[in-house]
Design a protein around this motif. Sequence first.
Motif, PDB file in Angstrom:
ATOM      1  N   GLY A  86      10.366 112.859  17.326  1.00 50.20           N
ATOM      2  CA  GLY A  86      10.221 111.418  17.198  1.00 50.20           C
ATOM      3  C   GLY A  86      10.048 110.894  15.787  1.00 50.20           C
ATOM      4  N   ILE A 104      10.641 106.340  12.337  1.00 52.00           N
ATOM      5  CA  ILE A 104      10.073 106.583  13.658  1.00 52.00           C
ATOM      6  C   ILE A 104      11.069 106.232  14.758  1.00 52.00           C
ATOM      7  N   SER A 106      10.200 106.757  18.567  1.00 52.57           N
ATOM      8  CA  SER A 106       9.204 107.305  19.478  1.00 52.57           C
ATOM      9  C   SER A 106       9.782 107.598  20.861  1.00 52.57           C
ATOM     10  N   LYS A 113       4.652 110.020  23.209  1.00 48.50           N
ATOM     11  CA  LYS A 113       4.044 109.223  22.144  1.00 48.50           C
ATOM     12  C   LYS A 113       2.759 109.873  21.652  1.00 48.50           C
ATOM     13  N   LEU A 116       3.668 112.604  19.287  1.00 47.19           N
ATOM     14  CA  LEU A 116       4.120 112.037  18.013  1.00 47.19           C
ATOM     15  C   LEU A 116       2.924 111.612  17.173  1.00 47.19           C
ATOM     16  N   TRP A 117       2.004 110.866  17.766  1.00 47.38           N
ATOM     17  CA  TRP A 117       0.830 110.386  17.027  1.00 47.38           C
ATOM     18  C   TRP A 117      -0.028 111.552  16.553  1.00 47.38           C
ATOM     19  N   SER A 138       8.756 102.069  17.465  1.00 47.43           N
ATOM     20  CA  SER A 138       7.520 102.699  17.926  1.00 47.43           C
ATOM     21  C   SER A 138       7.485 102.838  19.443  1.00 47.43           C
ATOM     22  N   ASN A 139       8.364 102.102  20.149  1.00 49.63           N
ATOM     23  CA  ASN A 139       8.417 102.150  21.612  1.00 49.63           C
ATOM     24  C   ASN A 139       7.049 101.874  22.234  1.00 49.63           C
TER      25      ASN A 139
END
Length: 356
Positions: A86, A104, A106, A113, A116-117, A138-139
């Motif tokens: 992502g 990004i 996502s 997510k 990814l974070w 960012s979705n």
Amino acid sequence: MSINLRGWGDAAKLRRLSSLLHSGAFDMCLLQETKRSAFTDSMIHGLWGYKEVVWVAKESIGLSGGMLSIWNKDLFSFRFSFTGVGFLGICVEWKNRLLYIVNIYSPCSLAGKRKLWKDLLEFKSNNAIGDWVLGGDSNAISKSGERRGNSGSKSLSERSEFSLFMEAMEVIDTPVLGKKFTWFNSDGSAMSRLDRFLLSEGFIHQGGVSYQWIGDRDISDHCPIWLECSNHNWGPKPFKFNNCWVDHPEFLDLVKKNWAQSDVRGTKTFVISEKMKRLKEALKKWNRDVFGFKDLCIDKTVRELNEVEDLIANGDVYPTDLNSKELVRNFWEQIHSKESLLRQKSRNEVDSRRRF
């Protein structure tokens, strides 16, 4: 600038993207969902308009995903790139500081997510201190008002976790101008602010960032976004022109004639500078005469589409009252019509050369 492309597309879409990049004179571009497994220098040069450019890419898996980051060669000093699920990042030296710029795209799932974070937070903790720019799709939304027309049971949890991620990364969602939302479905019944820039305080200060702008929707169901900076100096802007000009049979003769007829006296540096100014103005006028009508029709359709979506976003009308699908269809018909015209002119030029 950042935009989710929804696919690299055909020649007409790429020509339109190139035109959008040139219209804003952007120094860097983050592209998501390219849906391409490979890129070449010639492809990037054709898109950007000249060769003094650097790029890194994350290949798609089949027709899913893919990211591309492009920037002017003299913008900063590149150190290394890094990637994960992502995201596609680069570490550079800018204004005697380290700067991490992350493209990004996502995943849609909350589990994706979260990964990814988590990965970005771990990368930050394990690397040298620097400023941060996170830009792209960012979705996710951080406030309930950033989504309209659809909802889900995980929305509240997702908003909370996204806000916690921004706090842990020490990045700020700077004020937004332009449109309210960055994504619209085909009939305008659903819309969200999925795309954004998240910036560290150091970068905001060093770059003089005032706000982020959501531009008009054009070649994708996502709108482009870009940063507006009050005092930044990213280096000299190279002269850019529309790539479609070189395909036109009149272009080369126009340049030669204008250059030869420009009677300028003085030092060599002054003469070249003045001739370039006159050539630039001649090309602008020629572009209006040759491509103006097609471009005016395309721009009119884009303007109408975004006006319709703004009315829906502001709650002034219902999606069923206006037909945004028809405007989207007209837009794609118009840019493909322009592409067909350019190809036909190119073929005619080749045929005429063969006759002689």
